[in-house]
Design a protein around this motif. Structure first.
Motif, short mmCIF file in Angstrom:
data_model
loop_
_atom_site.label_atom_id
_atom_site.label_comp_id
_atom_site.label_asym_id
_atom_site.label_seq_id
_atom_site.Cartn_x
_atom_site.Cartn_y
_atom_site.Cartn_z
N SER A 105 0.84 -1.20 0.00
CA SER A 105 0.00 0.00 0.00
C SER A 105 0.88 1.25 0.00
O SER A 105 2.05 1.21 0.37
CB SER A 105 -0.92 0.02 1.22
N ASP A 144 -1.22 -5.32 3.42
CA ASP A 144 -2.11 -4.17 3.28
C ASP A 144 -2.67 -4.06 1.86
O ASP A 144 -2.94 -2.96 1.37
CB ASP A 144 -1.41 -2.87 3.69
N ARG A 147 -5.78 -1.92 1.14
CA ARG A 147 -5.69 -0.48 0.87
C ARG A 147 -4.69 -0.18 -0.26
O ARG A 147 -4.26 0.97 -0.42
CB ARG A 147 -5.27 0.26 2.14
N THR A 148 -4.34 -1.21 -1.03
CA THR A 148 -3.42 -1.03 -2.16
C THR A 148 -4.20 -0.73 -3.44
O THR A 148 -5.23 -1.36 -3.69
CB THR A 148 -2.56 -2.29 -2.36
N ASP A 149 -3.70 0.20 -4.21
CA ASP A 149 -4.29 0.51 -5.52
C ASP A 149 -4.35 -0.76 -6.37
O ASP A 149 -3.36 -1.49 -6.50
CB ASP A 149 -3.41 1.57 -6.20
#
Length: 393
Positions: A105, A144, A147-149
């Motif tokens: 993230s 994470d 919440r990672t693109d």
């Protein structure tokens, strides 16, 4: 209807053991590992070998102990020394797996690693490539990932598939995702990553917002085929996905077309064992294995269950290893429940007798949280219905 198999990756002995005060010694870990083997899990994450000599020993001994066709997994960071130590700890495993990874993230890349996306991909590729030099089965966790693109997550997944990763773990590390959001993330990877069908997508969801189970189910509905979970949902902070919950959701909803190899009749006893070994009580209202999961105290519910269990129970208690439903007598209980429990202790009450006994029962029930069998004898004896003698039976 044929069902697709979802692999159950149990991390009770790794992520679950990270709970403060729940540290297990090697002997306790071996006992739990043996039970997990009997339960039917597909992968046991036995520990984080480099973290301590005790963890290294536990992973080694579990690798020696487990004889069935079960994968034994060791966790590492994306660090060469971690990977070397994990490979050494797993050398006796019939089916070893190294589980390596790094944060993906924006928050992790910037604040944890002071790095950039290109460098993170390089580190990830290097870690997986190095792990592949020791074992064939390598899982990568994109910490994470929740919440990672999605575009960057797809890039890193594609790069890792090229170097032979076998499992891609998409963790909702902070438990932040909503089920539709997490499911959409899995679906995005399925639709946008080249050769994604060559690997297994895995769900590793935390319970900070109480959504770990829902997110994991959303993940498998959208194409993941491994769920990482723990007995009783134990784990960091608010815990991990609960093994017993995801297993029974898939079993109770056959239209999902998904199932596991878990022997559900061992769920309750396994829950009790882990609770006792870790010294961590199971909350009474815990789904599937809590003390109240099959207990009924409302009069309306009790009447329905006595007439037909399925009116208020979607799971047969026997299916998860619980002997029977329990009818708990409280001030909320009705005549049907009182007659049912009275019959169990020897009183076959007529309708008129029941009306008399019920009035006395309510007096007791208002003064106590729960009316038990001995109280029933006292209640009957205190009424003038001419069957006091039965109380001695």
């Amino acid at each position: 209807m044929s069902k697709e198999k979802v692999q159950i990756f149990d991390t009770t002995l790794r992520d679950g053991e990270q709970v403060p005060g729940c540290k297990l010694d090697t002997e306790q870990k071996l006992i739990i590992a043996e039970r997990l083997e009997l339960l039917g899990v597909d992968i046991i994450e036995a520990g984080f070998p480099i973290s301590s000599p005790g963890d290294f020993k536990s992973v080694t001994e579990i690798s020696k102990l487990i004889k069935k066709d079960i994968t034994i997994c060791g966790l590492t960071r994306a660090v060469k020394k971690d990977i070397e130590v994990a490979a050494e700890a797993l050398k006796f495993a019939k089916k070893p797996r190294i589980h390596t990874g790094i944060g993906t993230s924006e928050s992790h890349i910037k604040h944890k690693f002071n790095s950039n996306k290109g460098a993170i991909i390089e580190k990830a590729v290097a870690a997986v490539s190095y792990a592949k030099s020791f074992v064939e089965d390598v899982e990568f966790f994109a910490e994470d990932a929740g919440r990672t693109d999605n575009e960057f997550l797809a890039q890193i997944c594609e790069a890792l598939i090229k170097v032979g990763v076998t499992v891609l773990n998409i963790p909702d590390t902070t438990g932040y995702c909503l089920p539709e959001e997490y499911g959409a993330k899995i679906r995005y990877l399925k639709e946008n990553v080249k050769d994604i069908d060559k690997v297994t997508l895995s769900c590793h969801c935390h319970n900070d917002l109480g959504l770990a189970t829902a997110n994991s189910i959303a993940g498998v509905v959208n194409g993941a085929r491994q769920i990482e979970c723990t007995i009783n949902g134990i784990g960091e902070r608010a815990g991990n996905t609960s093994l017993e919950e995801v297993v029974m959701i898939m079993r109770q909803h056959p239209t999902l077309g998904l199932d596991t190899n878990i022997n559900s009749k061992l769920l309750y006893s396994t829950s009790q064992m882990v609770s006792q070994k870790m010294g961590m009580n199971v909350q009474p209202n815990k789904a599937i294995v809590g003390a109240n999961a099959f207990a009924h105290s409302s009069g309306i519910h009790q009447d329905g269950v006595i007439k037909n269990r399925e009116t208020y129970e979607i799971i047969d208690p026997a299916d998860v290893g619980v002997d029977e439903s329990s009818i708990v007598l409280t001030a909320r209980s009705g005549r049907a429940a009182l007659a049912y429990r009275a019959k169990l202790v020897g009183y076959e009450l007529t309708k008129l007798q029941l009306d008399t006994v019920y009035k006395e029962f309510l007096t007791y029930a208002d003064a106590k949280k729960e009316v038990v069998d001995n109280d029933i004898h006292e209640i009957v004896a205190a009424t003038d219905i001419g069957i006091e003698g039965l109380a001695s039976k």
